[in-house]
Design an enzyme around this catalytic site. Structure first.
Site, PDB file in Angstrom:
ATOM      1  N   GLU A 120      34.951  29.587   0.622  1.00 13.57           N
ATOM      2  CA  GLU A 120      36.375  29.802   0.910  1.00 13.57           C
ATOM      3  C   GLU A 120      36.739  29.507   2.362  1.00 13.57           C
ATOM      4  OE1 GLU A 120      37.485  33.657  -0.642  1.00 13.57           O
ATOM      5  OE2 GLU A 120      36.895  33.098  -2.669  1.00 13.57           O
TER       6      GLU A 120
ATOM      7  N   GLU B 190      34.347  30.912  -8.741  1.00 13.15           N
ATOM      8  CA  GLU B 190      34.482  32.356  -8.486  1.00 13.15           C
ATOM      9  C   GLU B 190      35.786  32.807  -9.124  1.00 13.15           C
ATOM     10  OE1 GLU B 190      33.715  33.989  -4.479  1.00 13.15           O
ATOM     11  OE2 GLU B 190      35.123  35.592  -4.998  1.00 13.15           O
TER      12      GLU B 190
END
Ligand SMILES: *[C@@H]1O[C@H](CO)[C@@H](O)[C@H](O)[C@H]1NC(C)=O
Ligand SMILES: *[C@@H]1O[C@H](CO)[C@@H](O)[C@H](O)[C@H]1NC(C)=O
Ligand SMILES: *[C@@H]1O[C@H](CO)[C@@H](O)[C@H](O)[C@H]1NC(C)=O
Ligand SMILES: *[C@@H]1O[C@H](CO)[C@@H](O)[C@H](O)[C@H]1NC(C)=O
Ligand SMILES: *[C@@H]1O[C@H](CO)[C@@H](O)[C@H](O)[C@H]1NC(C)=O
Ligand SMILES: *[C@@H]1O[C@H](CO)[C@@H](O)[C@H](O)[C@H]1NC(C)=O
Ligand SMILES: *[C@@H]1O[C@H](CO)[C@@H](O)[C@H](O)[C@H]1NC(C)=O
Ligand SMILES: *[C@@H]1O[C@H](CO)[C@@H](O)[C@H](O)[C@H]1NC(C)=O
Length: 668
Positions: A183, A259
């Site tokens: 991320e 995710e």
């Protein structure tokens, strides 16, 4: 989305005795005549990002093995097909820090932490499980002191490849996929260099996932840059909300929700998971979905408490809870294998809900249907747009290779939110098909699997021990070092890394200690504290005495603390409050109301210095705190209005070496 929009008065035999007579409803086709859809890559769980399996290792047997069975054992529980783990980077990555395999540039150790152990336990149960590694953070030396891993991409690539090589060399684990930086930004030069370094190291078979963030901008770069496209095997997006973008489809790459979920694991969480698992393919053509997180094995008062497929957060009692997402996962995983293929005929049900179908290409068929309502399937990231759903009759007509299937096994979950009593993953009598057709009466909030696979099982064990609070009296002298995980049981590092240490030249009694080992701030993922800290115990602790032997190794500006009522962890650790009793190598002490040490409650001379063991003791009762140094009261009657409760803790003033021994808590 073939199969939709065809209305008929179906004349079929109604299965399951759910409808006593033939009813009107919608027709759906399950057909491979026009070819198949995408290859299925599996459903998985993510350990890490961070420290989400921290408490699991401390469970006593047989409970620990049973928890692992519910997660990984084929045809038992979740029967996970993918295990993704964090490559520890020494920094805070949501619920704690995970240790790196290279704290320092000249250091390599492939036995730290619990991810190696977890991967081996998963593999023991399912030798086919797909293993994935991904860094969230990196040790400081990787960035040469800058909070950025791409200025020296060769160093970063070598560091990551070492982890993959170490997995094989020391644990015989084959890592199949590797990510970039969770991320956070990616760097094209780095991705190409990572591919080159993998290939050069004999790891041509390891696929690269990019970029574990949003669909863009990675897909655009992959479309524009053929060399980058060759380097990347999978486009992995996080929390895609079941949707993809056109450009991602154009890349021709595998698309994964690498995710997802991140939702409290109540039954509503199970509903969220059911909807994601089907609709990630129906809406977004994603062929793998990975749950953050695998198992909620961290203190529940840390961020995102209980966002795992099941809960195992009480090693001291042995209690664990097999939550609904485990059984929702089983609906798909027990009746498919990675390498199966989705049918093109998947889609939405006209009155709400969705269906997918997969085949092994040899005549086996698995159909998963979900009718989760809006209110009972809300995922936290992203929330769900409103939709309507009503009960419905759905007729499925099997065509192509499946036309001659005579019987399907039936597994059902019903959430029954009105009565609060779900019935999860129940085996119903097999369904006889007539002319390749069956009709189901679908109510709200149900999941069905219809399959030719006969090996499904709802695994069970005797109930675990009842839930209990953390023991009121707790001691650790760090001498018992089995299992050999680097951290001591139940300590949850929030900044820094605290490892077992043995000083064999010490004549005693401090041969075996706990040592904070970071000497440099890592390349962080969130705002780690400037101090190091590990928390332990019961968040409800109010009146207690914390005692610990401490040893500073930083002569010039060393400082260590013990603490009570620590109120925050995770990415809020910088602003943690509590009662912190510090001693310093310059002969002073301080009592502060915060980890940052800015709200001072008391201070003065202690006579403490580096390379000297001292025993600190901190007592907090009601609004007052007092402290002892080597058994003598050093300060007392410090007024503590807030916080009212929190964990016990220990730590250091900076990223410096220091040791701890004979830790104990006595709480009321
Ligand atoms: C489904 O079929 C049953 C049996 O024919 C019928 O009673 C019921 O009304 C139908 N339900 C819907 C929503 O069409
Ligand atoms: C592993 O994969 C092989 C080949 O696909 C399959 O035959 C076997 O049943 C799988 N084993 C498990 C435990 O899933
Ligand atoms: C389905 O899979 C099983 C193994 O699970 C296999 O024995 C069987 O031949 C396959 N094909 C059909 C049509 O059932
Ligand atoms: C749900 O149904 C109601 C009543 O038919 C309608 O007004 C509303 O627009 C529908 N909402 C959605 C999101 O379809
Ligand atoms: C099955 O299909 C055959 C041929 O289309 C037809 O004659 C028969 O009536 C069907 N049976 C049922 C129960 O629908
Ligand atoms: C190890 O113990 C010896 C003897 O007590 C001491 O001099 C030395 O400083 C210790 N080293 C560490 C790193 O604790
Ligand atoms: C501290 O722990 C050591 C073992 O690490 C033990 O030998 C010693 O007796 C303990 N000291 C106290 C005061 O409990
Ligand atoms: C903690 O001590 C204070 C002061 O004695 C008392 O009022 C309070 O009830 C105690 N709290 C607990 C949880 O025992």
């Amino acid at each position: 989305m073939a199969g939709m929009g065809f209305v008929s008065l179906a004349v079929t035999v109604v299965g399951l005795g759910l409808c006593s007579s033939l009813g009107s409803g919608q027709n759906y086709f399950l057909d491979d005549t026009a070819g198949l859809g995408r290859v299925f890559d599996g459903i998985g769980g993510l350990s890490g990002g961070g420290a989400t399996s921290r408490l699991l290792v401390s469970y006593a047997e047989p409970h620990r093995s049973r928890i692992l069975d519910f997660l990984f054992k084929p045809n038992f529980g979740a029967s996970l097909q993918i295990l993704k783990v964090e490559i520890g980077g020494d920094a805070q990555t949501t619920d704690g820090t995970e240790a790196s395999h290279m704290h320092y540039e000249n250091d390599e150790n492939y036995f730290r932490g619990y991810e190696w152990w977890l991967m081996k336990e998963a593999k023991k149960r399912n030798p086919n499980i797909t293993l994935i590694g991904l860094p969230w953070a990196f040790p400081g030396w990787v960035g040469r002191g800058k909070n950025w891993p791409y200025d020296f991409p060769d160093i970063t690539a070598a560091y990551v490849v070492n982890w993959i090589l170490g997995a094989k060399q020391y644990h015989d684990l084959d890592i199949q996929y590797i990510g970039i930086w969770n991320e956070r930004n990616f760097d094209i030069k780095y991705i190409k260099l990572l591919r080159y370094t993998l290939d050069k190291s004999g790891l041509e078979g390891v696929g690269i996932i990019a970029s574990d963030n949003l669909w863009e901008p990675i897909t655009l770069f992959v479309l524009l840059d053929p060399e980058l496209s060759r380097a990347v095997n999978v486009i992995g997006a996080h929390y895609p909300g079941t949707h993809t973008v056109t450009e991602a489809l154009k890349t021709g790459k595998k698309l994964w929700s690498s995710e997802d979920y991140s939702t409290f694991n109540s039954d509503t969480g199970g509903g969220c998971w059911a909807r994601i698992l089907n609709q990630n393919y129906v809406n977004g053509f994603m062929t793998a979905t990975i749950s953050w997180n695998l198992v909620a094995s961290y203190y529940e008062d840390l961020p995102f408490g209980r966002d795992g497929l099941m809960t195992a957060e009480e090693p001291w009692s042995g209690n664990y809870v097999v939550e609904s997402p485990i059984w929702i996962t089983a609906h798909t995983t027990q009746f498919t294998q990675p390498g199966w293929t989705y049918l093109q005929t998947v889609g939405h049900l006209t009155q709400g809900g969705s269906y997918v179908a997969l085949t092994d290409g040899k005549g086996n068929l698995t159909v998963v249907i979900e009718t989760m309502t809006h209110d009972h399937s809300v995922c936290i990231r992203p929330p769900l747009p409103p939709f309507n759903l009503t009960s419905q009759n759905a007729t499925f007509q099997l065509k192509g290779s499946f036309v001659s299937i005579k019987e399907l096994q039936v597994w059902r979950s019903q959430f029954n939110f009105k009565t609060k009593k779900p019935s999860l993953f129940e085996k119903l009598p097999p369904l006889k098909l007539v002319n390749g057709s069956f009709t189901l009466h679908l109510d709200e909030d149900e999941v069905y699997t219809l399959t030719t696979i006969t090996t499904g099982q709802k695994g069970s064990y005797p109930d675990p021990p009842p839930s209990a609070r953390f023991p009121k009296v707790y001691k650790d002298n760090f001498d018992v070092r089995t299992p050999p995980f680097s951290e001591a049981p139940l300590f949850a590092d929030q900044t820094g890394v605290f490892e077992y240490y043995n000083n064999l030249t010490d004549p005693g009694p401090h041969v075996f200690t706990l040592r904070q080992v970071l000497t440099q701030r890592p390349i962080t993922w969130v705002a780690d504290a400037d101090q190091t800290i590990s928390v332990i115990g019961d968040y409800q602790w109010q009146n207690l005495t914390v005692t610990c032997d401490v040893y500073m190794e930083n002569v010039k500006s060393g400082g260590v603390f013990i603490a009570a009522r620590v109120d925050k962890g995770g990415q809020s650790i910088r602003t943690a409050k509590g009662v912190f009793f510090w001693v310093f190598a310059d002969g002073k002490y301080k009592v502060s109301n915060d980890l940052a040490g800015q709200t001072v409650l008391a201070e003065g001379l202690s006579g403490t210095k580096a390379y000297d063991w001292n025993t600190l003791s901190l007592t907090v009762k009601g609004q007052f705190a007092s402290g002892q140094l080597n058994g003598v009261t050093l300060w007392k009657s410090a007024v503590v209005l807030n916080p009212k409760t929190g964990w016990a803790a220990l730590g250091t003033q900076s990223f410096e070496l220091a040791q701890f021994d004979n830790f104990s808590v006595l709480s009321e």
